[in-house]
Scaffold this motif. Structure first.
Motif, PDB file in Angstrom:
ATOM      1  N   SER A   6     -32.605   8.134 -14.797  1.00 16.96           N
ATOM      2  CA  SER A   6     -33.097   6.893 -14.430  1.00 16.96           C
ATOM      3  C   SER A   6     -33.728   6.430 -15.801  1.00 16.96           C
ATOM      4  O   SER A   6     -34.888   6.952 -16.306  1.00 16.96           O
ATOM      5  CB  SER A   6     -34.034   7.005 -13.391  1.00 16.96           C
ATOM      6  N   ALA A   7     -33.283   5.440 -16.563  1.00 19.70           N
ATOM      7  CA  ALA A   7     -33.809   5.109 -17.987  1.00 19.70           C
ATOM      8  C   ALA A   7     -33.333   3.828 -18.448  1.00 19.70           C
ATOM      9  O   ALA A   7     -32.353   3.460 -18.032  1.00 19.70           O
ATOM     10  CB  ALA A   7     -33.484   6.300 -18.852  1.00 19.70           C
ATOM     11  N   VAL A   8     -34.232   3.290 -19.278  1.00 18.74           N
ATOM     12  CA  VAL A   8     -33.826   2.102 -20.030  1.00 18.74           C
ATOM     13  C   VAL A   8     -33.471   2.532 -21.422  1.00 18.74           C
ATOM     14  O   VAL A   8     -34.030   3.496 -22.085  1.00 18.74           O
ATOM     15  CB  VAL A   8     -35.067   1.086 -20.132  1.00 18.74           C
ATOM     16  N   GLN A  32     -27.966   6.459 -33.584  1.00 16.99           N
ATOM     17  CA  GLN A  32     -27.390   5.072 -34.054  1.00 16.99           C
ATOM     18  C   GLN A  32     -28.857   4.003 -33.701  1.00 16.99           C
ATOM     19  O   GLN A  32     -28.538   2.912 -33.584  1.00 16.99           O
ATOM     20  CB  GLN A  32     -26.265   4.506 -33.201  1.00 16.99           C
ATOM     21  N   ASP A  33     -29.956   4.700 -33.871  1.00 14.39           N
ATOM     22  CA  ASP A  33     -31.114   3.771 -33.873  1.00 14.39           C
ATOM     23  C   ASP A  33     -31.526   3.282 -32.258  1.00 14.39           C
ATOM     24  O   ASP A  33     -32.031   2.293 -32.204  1.00 14.39           O
ATOM     25  CB  ASP A  33     -30.990   2.674 -34.824  1.00 14.39           C
ATOM     26  N   PHE A  34     -30.837   4.060 -31.251  1.00 13.93           N
ATOM     27  CA  PHE A  34     -31.213   3.572 -30.178  1.00 13.93           C
ATOM     28  C   PHE A  34     -32.242   4.712 -29.506  1.00 13.93           C
ATOM     29  O   PHE A  34     -32.427   5.708 -30.014  1.00 13.93           O
ATOM     30  CB  PHE A  34     -30.031   3.632 -29.109  1.00 13.93           C
ATOM     31  N   ALA A  35     -32.903   4.130 -28.400  1.00 11.59           N
ATOM     32  CA  ALA A  35     -33.926   5.055 -27.837  1.00 11.59           C
ATOM     33  C   ALA A  35     -33.881   4.912 -26.325  1.00 11.59           C
ATOM     34  O   ALA A  35     -33.250   3.961 -25.803  1.00 11.59           O
ATOM     35  CB  ALA A  35     -35.510   4.778 -28.235  1.00 11.59           C
ATOM     36  N   LEU A  36     -34.502   6.028 -25.707  1.00 14.49           N
ATOM     37  CA  LEU A  36     -34.248   5.970 -24.207  1.00 14.49           C
ATOM     38  C   LEU A  36     -35.491   6.209 -23.635  1.00 14.49           C
ATOM     39  O   LEU A  36     -36.309   6.776 -24.258  1.00 14.49           O
ATOM     40  CB  LEU A  36     -33.471   7.306 -23.903  1.00 14.49           C
ATOM     41  N   LEU A  37     -35.976   5.241 -22.633  1.00 17.41           N
ATOM     42  CA  LEU A  37     -37.483   5.064 -21.889  1.00 17.41           C
ATOM     43  C   LEU A  37     -37.032   5.741 -20.505  1.00 17.41           C
ATOM     44  O   LEU A  37     -36.566   5.071 -19.684  1.00 17.41           O
ATOM     45  CB  LEU A  37     -37.805   3.717 -22.030  1.00 17.41           C
ATOM     46  N   PRO A  38     -37.575   6.901 -20.405  1.00 19.68           N
ATOM     47  CA  PRO A  38     -37.490   7.430 -18.987  1.00 19.68           C
ATOM     48  C   PRO A  38     -38.096   6.412 -17.896  1.00 19.68           C
ATOM     49  O   PRO A  38     -39.458   6.250 -18.073  1.00 19.68           O
ATOM     50  CB  PRO A  38     -37.986   8.896 -19.016  1.00 19.68           C
ATOM     51  N   VAL A  39     -37.579   6.276 -16.835  1.00 19.02           N
ATOM     52  CA  VAL A  39     -38.265   5.548 -16.098  1.00 19.02           C
ATOM     53  C   VAL A  39     -39.066   6.316 -14.766  1.00 19.02           C
ATOM     54  O   VAL A  39     -38.101   6.952 -14.049  1.00 19.02           O
ATOM     55  CB  VAL A  39     -37.245   4.298 -15.299  1.00 19.02           C
ATOM     56  N   ALA A 120     -24.983   0.954 -13.891  1.00 20.54           N
ATOM     57  CA  ALA A 120     -25.546   0.543 -15.140  1.00 20.54           C
ATOM     58  C   ALA A 120     -25.685  -1.006 -15.061  1.00 20.54           C
ATOM     59  O   ALA A 120     -24.954  -1.638 -14.381  1.00 20.54           O
ATOM     60  CB  ALA A 120     -24.780   0.885 -16.466  1.00 20.54           C
ATOM     61  N   MET A 121     -26.496  -1.621 -15.793  1.00 20.10           N
ATOM     62  CA  MET A 121     -26.723  -2.947 -16.072  1.00 20.10           C
ATOM     63  C   MET A 121     -27.365  -3.357 -17.173  1.00 20.10           C
ATOM     64  O   MET A 121     -28.054  -2.748 -17.858  1.00 20.10           O
ATOM     65  CB  MET A 121     -27.757  -3.486 -14.749  1.00 20.10           C
ATOM     66  N   VAL A 122     -26.954  -4.823 -17.671  1.00 20.71           N
ATOM     67  CA  VAL A 122     -27.463  -5.158 -19.118  1.00 20.71           C
ATOM     68  C   VAL A 122     -27.948  -6.297 -18.934  1.00 20.71           C
ATOM     69  O   VAL A 122     -27.450  -7.314 -18.527  1.00 20.71           O
ATOM     70  CB  VAL A 122     -26.192  -5.102 -19.947  1.00 20.71           C
ATOM     71  N   TRP A 123     -29.194  -6.781 -19.605  1.00 18.53           N
ATOM     72  CA  TRP A 123     -29.826  -7.856 -19.836  1.00 18.53           C
ATOM     73  C   TRP A 123     -29.555  -8.245 -21.491  1.00 18.53           C
ATOM     74  O   TRP A 123     -29.823  -7.727 -22.350  1.00 18.53           O
ATOM     75  CB  TRP A 123     -31.345  -7.860 -19.752  1.00 18.53           C
ATOM     76  N   ALA A 177     -37.713  14.926 -16.473  1.00 15.79           N
ATOM     77  CA  ALA A 177     -38.458  15.971 -17.249  1.00 15.79           C
ATOM     78  C   ALA A 177     -38.165  16.361 -18.521  1.00 15.79           C
ATOM     79  O   ALA A 177     -38.989  16.326 -19.572  1.00 15.79           O
ATOM     80  CB  ALA A 177     -38.825  17.151 -16.293  1.00 15.79           C
ATOM     81  N   GLY A 178     -36.974  16.488 -18.636  1.00 14.31           N
ATOM     82  CA  GLY A 178     -36.241  16.910 -20.025  1.00 14.31           C
ATOM     83  C   GLY A 178     -36.357  15.660 -20.831  1.00 14.31           C
ATOM     84  O   GLY A 178     -36.796  16.060 -22.342  1.00 14.31           O
ATOM     85  N   TRP A 179     -36.021  14.583 -20.682  1.00 13.44           N
ATOM     86  CA  TRP A 179     -36.163  13.246 -21.629  1.00 13.44           C
ATOM     87  C   TRP A 179     -37.748  13.346 -21.965  1.00 13.44           C
ATOM     88  O   TRP A 179     -38.196  12.874 -23.147  1.00 13.44           O
ATOM     89  CB  TRP A 179     -35.735  12.239 -21.074  1.00 13.44           C
ATOM     90  N   LEU A 180     -38.466  13.392 -21.048  1.00 18.09           N
ATOM     91  CA  LEU A 180     -40.122  13.111 -21.316  1.00 18.09           C
ATOM     92  C   LEU A 180     -40.429  14.344 -22.405  1.00 18.09           C
ATOM     93  O   LEU A 180     -41.255  13.947 -23.351  1.00 18.09           O
ATOM     94  CB  LEU A 180     -40.879  13.444 -19.867  1.00 18.09           C
ATOM     95  N   ALA A 181     -40.133  15.686 -22.164  1.00 20.32           N
ATOM     96  CA  ALA A 181     -40.329  16.374 -23.188  1.00 20.32           C
ATOM     97  C   ALA A 181     -39.598  16.363 -24.366  1.00 20.32           C
ATOM     98  O   ALA A 181     -40.105  16.288 -25.531  1.00 20.32           O
ATOM     99  CB  ALA A 181     -40.093  18.044 -22.608  1.00 20.32           C
ATOM    100  N   HIS A 182     -38.554  15.729 -24.545  1.00 17.98           N
ATOM    101  CA  HIS A 182     -37.772  15.388 -25.683  1.00 17.98           C
ATOM    102  C   HIS A 182     -38.602  14.600 -26.540  1.00 17.98           C
ATOM    103  O   HIS A 182     -38.606  14.427 -27.751  1.00 17.98           O
ATOM    104  CB  HIS A 182     -36.342  14.857 -25.059  1.00 17.98           C
ATOM    105  N   GLY A 183     -39.016  13.283 -25.901  1.00 14.99           N
ATOM    106  CA  GLY A 183     -39.857  12.223 -26.531  1.00 14.99           C
ATOM    107  C   GLY A 183     -41.180  12.722 -26.824  1.00 14.99           C
ATOM    108  O   GLY A 183     -41.666  12.498 -28.086  1.00 14.99           O
ATOM    109  N   ARG A 184     -41.903  13.521 -25.889  1.00 11.74           N
ATOM    110  CA  ARG A 184     -43.095  13.874 -26.410  1.00 11.74           C
ATOM    111  C   ARG A 184     -43.090  14.750 -27.570  1.00 11.74           C
ATOM    112  O   ARG A 184     -44.096  14.914 -28.386  1.00 11.74           O
ATOM    113  CB  ARG A 184     -44.033  14.694 -25.188  1.00 11.74           C
ATOM    114  N   ARG A 185     -41.977  15.534 -27.615  1.00 10.66           N
ATOM    115  CA  ARG A 185     -41.845  16.484 -28.816  1.00 10.66           C
ATOM    116  C   ARG A 185     -41.485  15.992 -30.027  1.00 10.66           C
ATOM    117  O   ARG A 185     -41.349  16.520 -31.152  1.00 10.66           O
ATOM    118  CB  ARG A 185     -40.980  17.799 -28.509  1.00 10.66           C
ATOM    119  N   GLY A 186     -41.058  14.784 -29.853  1.00 14.75           N
ATOM    120  CA  GLY A 186     -40.501  13.856 -31.329  1.00 14.75           C
ATOM    121  C   GLY A 186     -39.048  14.446 -31.691  1.00 14.75           C
ATOM    122  O   GLY A 186     -38.828  14.474 -32.688  1.00 14.75           O
ATOM    123  N   LEU A 187     -38.323  15.053 -30.712  1.00 13.52           N
ATOM    124  CA  LEU A 187     -36.979  15.503 -31.227  1.00 13.52           C
ATOM    125  C   LEU A 187     -35.976  14.421 -31.314  1.00 13.52           C
ATOM    126  O   LEU A 187     -36.132  13.487 -30.984  1.00 13.52           O
ATOM    127  CB  LEU A 187     -36.310  16.632 -29.962  1.00 13.52           C
TER     128      LEU A 187
END
Length: 222
Positions: A6-8, A32-39, A120-123, A177-187
């Motif tokens: 569940s992410a942007v 490719q210079d994208f990022a994922l924001l866990p919702v 999925a949905m795109v704005w 939870a995995g994505w939150l850890a991924h982001g917080r660890r700066g992986l």
């Protein structure tokens, strides 16, 4: 194995700018210079001032997301929702505003034992430009699967991986939870590949001796 998402997803600089002042926004690096924001519920509440709404039944083409993004997507029957806030509508409007700076996608997926769904949905330019799309059979060509199609509309380019989902690295973590850890660890999105390469180098080292396992207590199970 199970998988939940569940992410942007959007350009990393776009998300970084839009979430810079948020306490509960965690950005996880993709390729490719994208990022994922866990919702998460905390993020939705911080963004909208209200708790998120969820549908009570299984997602479908009529109700593609478990998270209610707007009444138009969830149906007009309030009995099909749980929770009484307006966070879904406000979140949809928020993502539309973000998309004035570039395409933004909301992605959901849930699989267990080979069964599940993705949506999925795109704005873009302040309005919905594609979707929502829902699929639980995934019997079409990979390029037409909802998440792959959405990522292509964000500008994801083909590469060595089998599809945009893998190319950007959305397979690297299996839940929020995995994505939150991924982001917080700066992986980086190539973290697991780097670990595999390091392991292979160690195995090929002629001076590397096999590690003798210690007692069970040393494995952290005691």
């Amino acid at each position: 194995m199970s998988y939940q998402l569940s992410a942007v997803v959007a350009d990393v600089e776009l998300l970084r700018e839009q979430t810079a002042d948020l306490d509960h926004a965690v950005l996880a690096a993709l390729r490719q210079d994208f990022a994922l924001l866990p919702v998460t519920a905390q993020l939705v509440q911080e963004l909208t001032g209200d708790l998120p709404d969820f549908i009570t039944g299984e997602p479908s083409a009529e109700q593609p997301f478990q998270l209610v993004l707007s009444p138009a997507l969830a149906g007009s029957d309030s009995g099909s929702r749980r929770g009484g806030g307006t966070a879904g509508l406000e979140l949809s409007e928020l993502l539309a505003r973000w998309s004035q700076h570039g395409p933004v996608a909301y992605l959901e997926a849930e699989f267990a034992g080979g069964l599940g769904h993705q949506a999925a949905m795109v704005w873009l330019d302040g309005k919905v430009s594609w979707g929502p799309r829902f699929d639980r059979t995934l019997d079409r060509p990979r390029a037409e699967w909802p998440i792959n199609a959405a990522l292509s509309r964000l500008g994801a380019e083909p590469g060595a991986w089998i599809d945009p989902f893998a190319e950007l690295g959305l397979h690297l973590e299996r839940d929020t939870a995995g994505w939150l850890a991924h982001g917080r660890r700066g992986l980086s999105a190539d973290y697991w590949d780097e670990l595999a390469e390091e392991w292979e180098l160690r195995q090929s080292d002629p001076d590397q001796q096999p590690h003798r396992p210690g007692p069970v207590g040393d494995w952290g199970n005691a």
